[in-house]
Enzyme design. Structure first.
Site: not given
Ligand code: AMP
Length: 279
Positions: A31, A184, A147, A34, A27-28, A182
């Site tokens: 970091h 977030r 996840d 990914h 989802m872009g 993350s």
């Protein structure tokens, strides 16, 4: 690196690309977590495809879809530096054509943990991953163990729909102090960020107890809970110790692989972490 903004462009480029094809859906706001998936795909595959798509159907009303962090320029630079060949960066209407009403629902596994906390979330996840698999037609797809429930759900969906894709799970990448990377994390205030290290620390403490022979799930959950509760800004969503394949909560001593997972809120930001305990 070729950037496709439409399904047609991606399909045309994919058609020319040598196999095996490795795929990393994201989802872009990318970091190192990914990038570890891109690197794993780079080692295994002749062509590496990544996607960047903030998937609206996996967010409920009131969640952070609108404010989910985005940084396309930086994402593309990171993907290029890590050796991606093709990037799919579609608009919402490329993936959900107007009038789209088809959804993929994986039962049972999605009724607990994140599925219970976020009703409908995994319908969005399974649907978008199935669509992306159909668009990209990868030989292998790479997902993070970070996840963990998502990985279990996608493995099941891939198997149940007979999709010819090997789903590869990759280890969680962490910041130097242990916090799982993350997108977030950027929402956290400095104080929250400091206290968030308790998530990984509590998991390490549970692993140590498990290594010392503790098998009682109640004891292990309590050990984690006490460490998180010591952080005044942390609000526990759940602490779960479940069978790693069925995700059923354990009450008896651990005898097979168990997933110790937690979700903790800091303000409006919910952080996830987990570890697998293998007897
Ligand atoms: P997201 O962009 O959050 O949807 O994540 C895209 C993929 O990256 C998923 O397979 C995640 O599990 C994976 N991922 C996210 N954070 C990490 C991490 N810290 N380590 C490894 N993989 C991760």
């Amino acid at each position: 690196m070729f950037v496709a903004r439409t399904v047609a462009e991606l399909r045309a480029a994919r058609h020319e690309a040598p196999g095996p094809i490795g795929f990393v859906p994201t989802m872009g706001y990318l970091h190192q977590g990914h990038m570890s998936l891109v690197q794993a795909a780079r080692i295994d595959c002749a062509t590496v495809v990544a996607s960047i798509f903030v998937n609206p159907t996996q967010f409920a009303t009131g969640e952070d879809f609108e404010r989910y962090p985005r940084n396309e320029t930086n994402d593309l630079a990171l993907l290029e530096a890590n050796g991606a060949d093709l990037v799919l960066l579609p608009g919402v209407e490329e993936v959900y054509t107007p009038g789209d009403t088809t959804r993929i629902r994986v039962d049972a596994l999605t009724e607990v943990l994140e599925g219970a906390r976020r009703p409908g979330h995994f319908i969005g996840v399974a649907t978008v991953v199935a669509k992306l698999f159909h668009i990209v037609q990868p030989d292998r797809a790479y997902f993070g163990q970070k996840d963990a429930q998502q990985l279990v759900v996608i493995r099941r969906m891939t198997r149940d729909l007979l999709l010819p894709v090997e789903v590869v799970g990759c280890p969680t990448v962490r910041e130097p102090d242990g916090l799982a990377c993350s997108s977030r994390n950027v929402y956290l205030t400095p104080e929250q960020r400091q206290q968030a290290v308790a998530l990984s620390q509590s998991l390490r403490a549970a692993e140590a107890a498990f290594a010392d022979g503790v098998r009682d799930p109640h004891t292990l959950r309590r050990l984690v809970r006490e460490r998180i509760e010591a952080q005044p800004l942390a609000a526990i969503d759940y602490i779960s110790l479940a069978d790693a394949s069925t995700l059923w909560e354990l009450n008896a001593d651990i005898e097979a692989s168990a997933l110790l997972s937690l979700a903790v809120g800091f303000g409006n930001t919910h952080l996830l972490d987990n570890t697998t305990l293998v007897p």
